[in-house]
Design a protein around this motif. Structure first.
Motif, mmCIF file in Angstrom:
data_model
loop_
_atom_site.group_PDB
_atom_site.id
_atom_site.type_symbol
_atom_site.label_atom_id
_atom_site.label_comp_id
_atom_site.label_asym_id
_atom_site.label_seq_id
_atom_site.Cartn_x
_atom_site.Cartn_y
_atom_site.Cartn_z
ATOM 1 N N LYS B 232 22.272 -11.664 6.868
ATOM 2 C CA LYS B 232 22.151 -10.259 7.221
ATOM 3 C C LYS B 232 21.599 -9.466 6.041
ATOM 4 C CE LYS B 232 24.605 -6.844 9.865
ATOM 5 N NZ LYS B 232 25.463 -5.772 9.637
ATOM 6 N N ARG B 233 20.679 -8.546 6.315
ATOM 7 C CA ARG B 233 20.123 -7.721 5.248
ATOM 8 C C ARG B 233 20.880 -6.408 5.180
ATOM 9 N NH1 ARG B 233 15.347 -10.342 3.629
ATOM 10 N NH2 ARG B 233 15.435 -12.274 4.764
ATOM 11 N N ALA B 234 21.322 -6.063 3.984
ATOM 12 C CA ALA B 234 22.021 -4.787 3.806
ATOM 13 C C ALA B 234 21.018 -3.739 3.338
ATOM 14 C CB ALA B 234 23.134 -4.951 2.779
ATOM 15 N N TYR B 235 21.129 -2.561 3.915
ATOM 16 C CA TYR B 235 20.280 -1.455 3.498
ATOM 17 C C TYR B 235 20.524 -1.116 2.031
ATOM 18 C CZ TYR B 235 19.134 3.494 2.892
ATOM 19 O OH TYR B 235 18.679 4.693 2.398
ATOM 20 N N HIS B 236 19.452 -1.028 1.262
ATOM 21 C CA HIS B 236 19.555 -0.513 -0.102
ATOM 22 C C HIS B 236 18.709 0.745 -0.209
ATOM 23 C CE1 HIS B 236 18.143 -0.367 -4.400
ATOM 24 N NE2 HIS B 236 19.435 -0.360 -4.569
ATOM 25 N N HIS B 237 17.409 0.602 -0.011
ATOM 26 C CA HIS B 237 16.537 1.766 0.111
ATOM 27 C C HIS B 237 15.547 1.445 1.225
ATOM 28 C CE1 HIS B 237 14.233 -0.978 -2.478
ATOM 29 N NE2 HIS B 237 13.187 -0.466 -1.879
ATOM 30 N N THR B 238 14.805 2.442 1.682
ATOM 31 C CA THR B 238 13.835 2.191 2.743
ATOM 32 C C THR B 238 12.581 1.573 2.133
ATOM 33 O OG1 THR B 238 14.694 4.065 3.979
ATOM 34 C CG2 THR B 238 12.526 3.240 4.631
ATOM 35 N N ALA B 239 12.286 0.345 2.509
ATOM 36 C CA ALA B 239 11.128 -0.358 1.956
ATOM 37 C C ALA B 239 9.833 0.332 2.399
ATOM 38 C CB ALA B 239 11.128 -1.795 2.427
ATOM 39 N N PRO B 240 8.798 0.270 1.555
ATOM 40 C CA PRO B 240 7.491 0.818 1.931
ATOM 41 C C PRO B 240 6.809 -0.136 2.911
ATOM 42 C CG PRO B 240 7.403 -0.074 -0.296
ATOM 43 C CD PRO B 240 8.816 -0.260 0.177
#
Lengths: 359, 359
Positions: B232-240
């Protein structure tokens, strides 16, 4: 229709894929000047230091904190969602001391508690808060918070990632000292840029720091040499040229529509969405008085499987809505109505799809 | 044909302007995994922590330093151009102590001086150097520098902004611990991303830091939750998101061509350019033994007006070449042959245009 990135207009996508100019090319420098002027319009400011940071909103946040906070500085931070906590993390990593004002997720930051903290900490340098909490859908009272900060001689750092372009953000009118936003919310630009603006008072604080800014990449004393008004531009880092084409076009679209019309469109889209959801028996998680039109937290009814609904919406209806975060995980869905995505056909599709999935 | 951003292929521009997916959308997560695997190919590494930082090369540099350097750490930095000096700035802003090994701009970093410094500072934690100095056109001897670092038990931080895709960069073969590059040089992607890779040894150092990483945005302990392999990927910042579409496509093109073929193309383009320039009576500023094929520093002949030549090339021939920087300002032009831009028609146009302008 998640919490962002929002849908990007074909106009913006087309602008972005024009040939890459050099970051010091005279034509590109003209486009930079126009982008600055358009951002001043969007932020309602005449601040000279107004430009997009070459990285996402999290870096815009960091740009505000690393430039204004020095080791030992006290920063009062309002927390009523994910992004207030992230501000605290930034204060700590700058060597500052964070005074936390916590309110329940889904409520506004309590103005009385903030004023008490300002009274209790007369040496606080900064009041920091999130204008539009993307994690909950709450609008904090930015105007009053700024007035309180000024009354107690504090600078302000304001997170406007989700507010800019969706509701009023009045940098000069409210006297905001440092503000950051994101490209990918109500501006409907591609993710990856963070518009920021600093008041002259903030610039003077940055210029008179006792210690160097801990980030070379985000040091406004250096960046101003590249983004500064007029004259020769000095190389600092290579700007994300094509993303700035995209941002320029998204801001041209905002100006064509007009700020007030954009706010009105978000408000009427929100009303239409709420009416549709209420017909399905769903209710909103946030009080109407301080509910964001662009980020709608909807209570997940008892017995409904959160993840299954979102997964079916995505796979069967090609529709993304957001999960709840932190204290609201599993309790709400977050439906975005941001920028280009805030339009009737999306709202109709969202309500109709939800109806099929939850019944 | 400046020092970058280089020309971007229409394939990459087309990939970039596809609709923006959510940064946690399963389809986008698949694309992230592919991008990681392609970057591992480009870097010649099996490092699990290999991904693009969501900001330009300067932020990639900062990501390496803020994660590996703690206050008081000694870092030996090789300086023979602009970017070595920028590394020193990074060390200082992390609270580290920089041991500077300086060589003339246009020369290689002297291996004997580096070894002497390693001997004199047995407590040094890191050796940092620039593989391909964009400011001068010099290739430093990365393989030997890495061997020396290992011999004296130092980690390495390597700037591969201009080298990756243009000449051999062998992360696992040379035992590099932390490396950063840029999207906009020999990968011919749009500017704004910085591929990085960290060895397992570096990751373990980062995980066992005594102090938190001073940048929240660049903290690899957090970013790994979003870019980490599988699960599962955890949100860190919004990728470009769209920029990553572009990077993915540029890496697919690199893999289709093959790394060795890309290096050979840069080398043969370089030879063709040098032959053409020499016919015009121009000479190269950097010794052939350590000259970069992708960044050609050309001596400005006596009596020729640097700025006028560059301005006429731009305005009359639609051709950008770079000015000299720092110690080489006014003394050299920098002609880039990077990625998609390194092709016969560009070289012919460059030589023919220069001939008209300087005669």
């Amino acid at each position: 229709m998640g919490p962002g990135p929002s849908d990007v207009s074909p106009r913006v996508l087309n602008a972005m894929c024009r040939s890459t100019l050099g970051h010091l090319d005279p034509l590109f420098v003209e486009l930079m000047d126009e982008t600055k002027a358009l951002l001043q319009y969007a932020f309602r400011t005449e601040n000279a230091l107004t430009m997009p940071v070459s990285a996402p909103g999290s870096a815009g946040m960091e740009a505000c904190f690393v430039n204004l906070v020095e080791p030992g500085d006290k920063v009062i931070v309002c927390i009523n969602g994910v992004f207030g906590n992230r501000m605290v993390e930034n204060v700590i990593r700058c060597g500052g001391e964070a005074i936390k004002i916590e309110d329940d997720w889904g409520n506004q930051s309590d103005l009385n508690k903030v004023e008490d903290a300002l009274k209790a900490h007369p040496d606080a340098k900064i009041l920091a808060f999130v204008h539009a909490e993307t994690s909950t859908g709450v609008r904090n009272d930015a105007e009053t918070l700024c007035r309180l900060a000024q009354q107690y001689d504090c600078l302000t750092i304001v997170d406007a990632v989700t507010s800019l372009g969706g509701i009023d953000v009045n940098v000069d009118g409210w006297g905001i000292d440092a503000i950051y936003s994101g490209s990918q919310k109500c501006l409907s630009c591609v993710p990856g840029l963070s518009p920021v603006s600093f008041s002259d008072r903030a610039v003077s604080v940055i210029q008179n720091r006792k210690t160097p800014v801990q980030s070379w990449f985000l040091d406004m004393n250096l960046i101003v040499g590249y983004w500064g008004q007029g004259g020769k531009r000095a190389y600092h880092h290579t700007a994300p040229v094509n993303s700035i084409y995209a941002m320029h076009e998204s801001l041209v679209m905002l100006k064509e529509e007009g700020l007030e019309n954009a706010w009105a469109r978000h408000q009427s889209g929100h009303k239409k969405l709420v009416a549709g959801l209420e017909k399905l028996g769903l209710s909103m998680a946030v009080d109407e008085a301080y509910r964001l039109p662009q980020l709608n937290s909807v209570v997940i009814p008892d017995g409904v499987d959160d993840a299954e609904v979102r997964s079916r919406l995505l796979n069967e209806f090609n529709l993304e809505i957001g999960a709840g975060l932190g204290a609201l995980a599993g309790k709400v869905w977050r439906i975005g109505l941001m920028g280009y995505a805030c339009k009737d056909r999306n709202i109709d599709h969202c309500v109709a799809s939800l109806e099929k999935v939850i019944r």
